[in-house]
Scaffold this active site. Structure first.
Site, PDB file in Angstrom:
ATOM      1  N   VAL A 113      27.917  -0.087 -80.184  1.00  0.00           N
ATOM      2  CA  VAL A 113      27.082   0.048 -78.997  1.00  0.00           C
ATOM      3  C   VAL A 113      26.261   1.321 -79.141  1.00  0.00           C
ATOM      4  CG1 VAL A 113      27.025   0.211 -76.485  1.00  0.00           C
ATOM      5  CG2 VAL A 113      28.844  -1.112 -77.601  1.00  0.00           C
ATOM      6  N   CYS A 114      24.969   1.209 -78.966  1.00  0.00           N
ATOM      7  CA  CYS A 114      24.055   2.356 -78.965  1.00  0.00           C
ATOM      8  C   CYS A 114      24.201   3.171 -80.256  1.00  0.00           C
ATOM      9  CB  CYS A 114      24.309   3.206 -77.722  1.00  0.00           C
ATOM     10  SG  CYS A 114      22.968   4.325 -77.291  1.00  0.00           S
ATOM     11  N   THR A 115      24.476   4.471 -80.142  1.00  0.00           N
ATOM     12  CA  THR A 115      24.547   5.322 -81.335  1.00  0.00           C
ATOM     13  C   THR A 115      25.841   5.115 -82.122  1.00  0.00           C
ATOM     14  OG1 THR A 115      25.392   7.147 -79.984  1.00  0.00           O
ATOM     15  CG2 THR A 115      23.017   7.091 -80.415  1.00  0.00           C
TER      16      THR A 115
END
Length: 334
Positions: A113-115
């Site tokens: 998720v995301c970074t």
């Protein structure tokens, strides 16, 4: 009435947490899988950290941890690797990267998720694959990891057994896609409806809407015109109607669009309508006549011409390629 879980074997979801993890990266997927249990799912969710200790998130909220990542022996159906604001230092944490590798080695599917994509990449798990991350950091991911093909604008990407997603809320989209994969579209749709979220933004959908991409208009009356078009693409947004709404002449409105938006009024309207039509084609079964009517194109022929002009593809071919139920993420080779 919600369906109760069946007698199928539970699906194990392991979420890796660590000091400084972003809270929604963790809780968004957990809520999706937990809610899916009320609609026929049998998910068992656990949290692990590199050393088994409880952690404090980037927002200051504490998270309880079930086990140390190194002591996990069961094979997970899904491993979720979230991100955090301090990802540049996180990717240098050898114990965290070892935990990522250990969990991936005992998982049927690994998702970030995301970074969290930076953790997967730093662990060597994205080499030769296509991945995405938050649009603000996509260039950094590509620069730091040249062996990773970065899809800079996708909400989430599936490449083999690896999945990566963009900003924090896209972890919910990715998790709904997994629920659809495991339980079918009806269960995923019921889960999304219960959570009051969109079912579901396809992986290939842009991270940023046309309205978000559009330069900020200096004139308040021009901003009102832009917002009105975005709010209801099906309305008759002729040049005369928009100019009347703005209280200026059609010539003056055209000049404002050219100077501030670098486009024409008709060009902006078409971009908004294209985005609305793409969303309908990606997520539904509506006939082309319905799609055309609800998105302001009027007729299937006008819709077809717009798609040919903007995407060099027919609406039918677009739906077949990006249909949510068939391809829950942007499909990549591998």
């Amino acid at each position: 009435m919600k369906d109760r879980p069946s007698g199928r074997k539970p699906l194990l979801v392991t979420v890796l947490v660590f000091p400084g993890v972003r809270l929604l990266d963790v809780t968004g997927p957990i809520e999706v899988f937990s809610t899916a249990n009320e609609f026929g799912g049998r998910y068992r969710v656990r949290t692990v950290s590199p050393d088994g200790a409880d952690v404090v998130t980037s927002s200051g909220t504490g998270l309880r941890v079930d086990a140390a990542a190194g002591r996990v022996r069961e094979v997970s159906d899904v491993v979720v690797v979230p991100g955090g604001p301090e990802w540049p230092s996180l990717v240098k944490d050898d114990s965290l990267l070892d935990a990522v590798r250990a969990l991936d080695a005992r998982s049927r599917r690994t998702a970030s998720v995301c970074t969290g994509a930076f953790l997967l990449a730093a662990a060597g798990l994205l080499d030769g694959r296509t991945a995405t991350t938050h649009w603000r950091f996509a260039d950094q991911l590509a620069l730091r990891h040249p062996r990773v093909t970065v899809a800079t604008d996708a909400l989430f990407v599936r490449d083999g057994r690896m999945m990566t997603s963009a900003g924090v809320s896209s972890g919910i989209d990715l998790s709904l896609a997994l629920v659809e994969e495991h339980l079918g579209a009806d269960a995923a749709r019921a889960t999304a409806k219960d959570m009051v979220v969109f079912m579901q933004r396809p992986g290939g959908q842009s991270q940023l809407s046309v309205r978000t991409h559009t330069p900020h208009a200096r004139q308040e009356m021009l901003r009102r015109v832009l917002d009105t078009v975005a709010e209801d693409p099906s309305a008759p947004h002729t040049l005369a109607a928009m100019a009347h709404r703005a209280g200026v002449s059609p010539r003056h409105l055209t000049r404002l669009f050219r100077d501030e938006m670098n486009t024409t009024p008709a060009g902006y309207v078409e971009r908004i309508r294209m985005e609305a039509a793409q969303a309908m084609l990606e997520g539904g079964d509506d006939p082309m006549a319905t799609v055309a009517r609800r998105t302001g194109f009027g007729s299937p022929e006008s819709l077809r011409r717009a798609f040919a002009r903007n995407l060099d593809i027919t609406p039918g071919a677009y739906r077949a390629r990006f249909r949510t139920a068939d391809a829950t993420g942007r499909e990549a080779a591998g």
